[in-house]
Design a protein around this motif. Structure first.
Motif: not given
Length: 130
Positions: A107-130
């Motif tokens: 997920l971090s690699a996708l965000k660094d490449k610009g494929d996903i936005s910061q908001e999408e990254f935070e939502r996906a991160k919260a879903r993984i950690l939940a």
């Protein structure tokens, strides 16, 4: 120190070492009696009474009669402990194919490449950690 020669110190140390080894063997035999699943109540009680009432003879008889199976039970216990440890490590670290740490890295690699936005990254991160 003049009244206690070096040879007496050597003999004292030797006897101390032998007593420590004796207690180690005694406790090893007692734990093996309780660890053995092939012995049932009366068998365990009989060996325990023999070992506790006549310790030297009882321990030596036990080691002669059941020494080989004593080693096999120790080896089985070691294998079970290693398997439990491996299972715990795999469960804790993830099995490599879908652990949350791997998903967060992707997920971090996708965000660094610009494929996903910061908001999408935070939502996906919260879903993984939940």
């Amino acid at each position: 120190m003049d009244d206690y020669p070096l040879l007496n110190l050597f003999w004292t140390m030797l006897w101390f070492f032998l007593w420590m080894m004796w207690f180690f063997l005694l406790f090893k035999v007692i734990t093996d009696i309780f660890r053995d699943h092939s012995l049932h109540g009366w068998g365990k009680a009989g060996w325990l009474i023999l070992v506790l009432l006549i310790p030297f003879i009882g321990v030596f008889i036990y080691v002669i009669a059941r020494g080989r199976s004593m080693h096999e039970r120790d080896a089985k216990q070691i294998r079970e402990n290693e398997a439990a440890f491996r299972s715990y490590v795999q469960q804790t670290a993830g099995s490599g194919g879908g652990g949350s740490a791997d998903e967060l890295g992707k997920l971090s690699a996708l965000k660094d490449k610009g494929d996903i936005s910061q908001e999408e990254f935070e939502r996906a991160k919260a879903r993984i950690l939940a």
